[in-house]
Write a protein that holds these residues in place. Structure first.
Motif, PDB file in Angstrom:
ATOM      1  N   GLN A   4      35.633  22.236  -5.048  1.00 43.40           N
ATOM      2  CA  GLN A   4      35.106  21.361  -6.089  1.00 43.40           C
ATOM      3  C   GLN A   4      35.420  21.903  -7.480  1.00 43.40           C
ATOM      4  O   GLN A   4      35.780  21.146  -8.379  1.00 43.40           O
ATOM      5  CB  GLN A   4      33.595  21.194  -5.907  1.00 43.40           C
ATOM      6  CG  GLN A   4      32.973  20.207  -6.861  1.00 43.40           C
ATOM      7  CD  GLN A   4      31.488  20.033  -6.611  1.00 43.40           C
ATOM      8  OE1 GLN A   4      30.874  20.795  -5.884  1.00 43.40           O
ATOM      9  NE2 GLN A   4      30.892  19.034  -7.229  1.00 43.40           N
ATOM     10  N   VAL A   5      35.299  23.201  -7.653  1.00 40.93           N
ATOM     11  CA  VAL A   5      35.603  23.814  -8.950  1.00 40.93           C
ATOM     12  C   VAL A   5      37.078  23.652  -9.271  1.00 40.93           C
ATOM     13  O   VAL A   5      37.451  23.280 -10.390  1.00 40.93           O
ATOM     14  CB  VAL A   5      35.176  25.299  -8.965  1.00 40.93           C
ATOM     15  CG1 VAL A   5      35.721  26.013 -10.185  1.00 40.93           C
ATOM     16  CG2 VAL A   5      33.662  25.409  -8.911  1.00 40.93           C
ATOM     17  N   ALA A   8      37.866  20.245 -10.397  1.00 42.31           N
ATOM     18  CA  ALA A   8      37.502  20.058 -11.804  1.00 42.31           C
ATOM     19  C   ALA A   8      38.575  20.640 -12.717  1.00 42.31           C
ATOM     20  O   ALA A   8      38.955  20.014 -13.716  1.00 42.31           O
ATOM     21  CB  ALA A   8      36.144  20.706 -12.091  1.00 42.31           C
ATOM     22  N   VAL A   9      39.083  21.817 -12.380  1.00 38.71           N
ATOM     23  CA  VAL A   9      40.154  22.433 -13.170  1.00 38.71           C
ATOM     24  C   VAL A   9      41.403  21.542 -13.122  1.00 38.71           C
ATOM     25  O   VAL A   9      42.050  21.307 -14.149  1.00 38.71           O
ATOM     26  CB  VAL A   9      40.462  23.863 -12.670  1.00 38.71           C
ATOM     27  CG1 VAL A   9      41.704  24.429 -13.349  1.00 38.71           C
ATOM     28  CG2 VAL A   9      39.261  24.777 -12.899  1.00 38.71           C
ATOM     29  N   ARG A  72      30.092  18.304 -19.347  1.00 37.33           N
ATOM     30  CA  ARG A  72      30.693  17.316 -18.443  1.00 37.33           C
ATOM     31  C   ARG A  72      30.587  15.924 -19.043  1.00 37.33           C
ATOM     32  O   ARG A  72      31.547  15.146 -18.993  1.00 37.33           O
ATOM     33  CB  ARG A  72      30.006  17.339 -17.071  1.00 37.33           C
ATOM     34  CG  ARG A  72      30.249  18.611 -16.282  1.00 37.33           C
ATOM     35  CD  ARG A  72      29.437  18.604 -15.028  1.00 37.33           C
ATOM     36  NE  ARG A  72      28.011  18.535 -15.401  1.00 37.33           N
ATOM     37  CZ  ARG A  72      27.008  18.456 -14.568  1.00 37.33           C
ATOM     38  NH1 ARG A  72      27.229  18.405 -13.277  1.00 37.33           N
ATOM     39  NH2 ARG A  72      25.765  18.416 -14.993  1.00 37.33           N
ATOM     40  N   THR A 119      35.035  25.587 -21.409  1.00 35.34           N
ATOM     41  CA  THR A 119      34.566  24.909 -20.192  1.00 35.34           C
ATOM     42  C   THR A 119      35.175  25.551 -18.956  1.00 35.34           C
ATOM     43  O   THR A 119      34.471  25.812 -17.972  1.00 35.34           O
ATOM     44  CB  THR A 119      34.908  23.403 -20.257  1.00 35.34           C
ATOM     45  OG1 THR A 119      34.280  22.846 -21.417  1.00 35.34           O
ATOM     46  CG2 THR A 119      34.424  22.679 -19.014  1.00 35.34           C
ATOM     47  N   ILE A 120      36.464  25.815 -19.011  1.00 38.51           N
ATOM     48  CA  ILE A 120      37.139  26.483 -17.879  1.00 38.51           C
ATOM     49  C   ILE A 120      36.491  27.843 -17.620  1.00 38.51           C
ATOM     50  O   ILE A 120      36.235  28.214 -16.469  1.00 38.51           O
ATOM     51  CB  ILE A 120      38.652  26.655 -18.160  1.00 38.51           C
ATOM     52  CG1 ILE A 120      39.361  25.313 -18.119  1.00 38.51           C
ATOM     53  CG2 ILE A 120      39.291  27.655 -17.206  1.00 38.51           C
ATOM     54  CD1 ILE A 120      39.552  24.712 -16.752  1.00 38.51           C
ATOM     55  N   ARG A 122      33.538  28.733 -18.066  1.00 40.88           N
ATOM     56  CA  ARG A 122      32.224  28.556 -17.451  1.00 40.88           C
ATOM     57  C   ARG A 122      32.328  28.060 -16.012  1.00 40.88           C
ATOM     58  O   ARG A 122      31.416  28.257 -15.221  1.00 40.88           O
ATOM     59  CB  ARG A 122      31.390  27.563 -18.253  1.00 40.88           C
ATOM     60  CG  ARG A 122      30.962  28.101 -19.583  1.00 40.88           C
ATOM     61  CD  ARG A 122      30.169  27.066 -20.323  1.00 40.88           C
ATOM     62  NE  ARG A 122      29.777  27.589 -21.624  1.00 40.88           N
ATOM     63  CZ  ARG A 122      29.042  26.927 -22.479  1.00 40.88           C
ATOM     64  NH1 ARG A 122      28.618  25.713 -22.189  1.00 40.88           N
ATOM     65  NH2 ARG A 122      28.732  27.459 -23.632  1.00 40.88           N
ATOM     66  N   LEU A 123      33.415  27.379 -15.707  1.00 43.78           N
ATOM     67  CA  LEU A 123      33.579  26.799 -14.374  1.00 43.78           C
ATOM     68  C   LEU A 123      33.895  27.830 -13.296  1.00 43.78           C
ATOM     69  O   LEU A 123      33.421  27.714 -12.179  1.00 43.78           O
ATOM     70  CB  LEU A 123      34.723  25.774 -14.376  1.00 43.78           C
ATOM     71  CG  LEU A 123      34.412  24.366 -14.802  1.00 43.78           C
ATOM     72  CD1 LEU A 123      35.693  23.543 -14.872  1.00 43.78           C
ATOM     73  CD2 LEU A 123      33.433  23.712 -13.840  1.00 43.78           C
ATOM     74  N   VAL A 124      34.738  28.787 -13.637  1.00 44.26           N
ATOM     75  CA  VAL A 124      35.259  29.698 -12.611  1.00 44.26           C
ATOM     76  C   VAL A 124      34.741  31.117 -12.839  1.00 44.26           C
ATOM     77  O   VAL A 124      34.386  31.483 -13.959  1.00 44.26           O
ATOM     78  CB  VAL A 124      36.807  29.705 -12.594  1.00 44.26           C
ATOM     79  CG1 VAL A 124      37.348  28.304 -12.294  1.00 44.26           C
ATOM     80  CG2 VAL A 124      37.393  30.234 -13.880  1.00 44.26           C
TER      81      VAL A 124
END
Length: 171
Positions: A4-5, A8-9, A72, A119-120, A122-124
């Protein structure tokens, strides 16, 4: 890192590719845009400049405005703004509508670039940040290399408006 992550990327990378393609596509289509909208080639070239101006202005202010919001939702809102911009560009009845639509595109560009790296990150997980940023910027590289020549070729087949209509479902 979950699927899922990475999805999003990947979505963000595709958004970058579409933003850059939309930003630079008119470079290869200035002559038909100018002819269709009864403008000079120089005036049509300003459609590129106006998106850059609005991108800079937006990038200066969006981080502070978005700090209290869910990123988001902000990124989704910017994507909707890009969609609206492309619809307006493709349907522009005159030069002023084209310029307004390109200004909206600039808002999307500035907002997205100002928020995307953070954002990236924070995502990974920290160990995946370089790879995730590489995926994000791959969208940029692909669009810079291919948007103008593909736009020119496709524009010759289906017209400059058709090129922008073709981007709409991708957004």
């Amino acid at each position: 890192v979950t699927r899922q992550v990475w999805s999003a990327v990947g979505s963000m990378s595709m958004c970058v590719a579409l933003l850059i393609a939309s930003e630079f596509m008119p470079v290869s289509l200035l002559t038909p845009i100018a002819a269709d909208l009864h403008a000079t080639a120089g005036m049509a070239g300003q459609a590129i400049s106006i998106s850059g101006l609005f991108a800079v202005l937006t990038s200066l202010f969006i981080a502070g405005l978005a700090a209290r919001l869910d990123r988001r939702h902000v990124l989704l809102g910017l994507t909707v703004t890009m969609l609206l911009s492309l619809l307006l560009i493709a349907a522009a009845p005159d030069f002023s509508v084209l310029m307004a639509a390109r200004a909206l595109l600039g808002i999307t560009i500035g907002g997205f670039w100002a928020l995307s790296t953070a954002t990236i990150m924070r995502l990974v997980p920290e160990s995946s940040v370089p790879k995730a940023l590489g995926v994000l910027y791959a969208g940029n590289a692909v669009a810079v290399a291919f948007a103008a020549p593909i736009g020119s070729y496709v524009g010759g087949l289906i017209g400059w408006r058709g090129v922008f209509w073709a981007l709409v479902p991708l957004v």
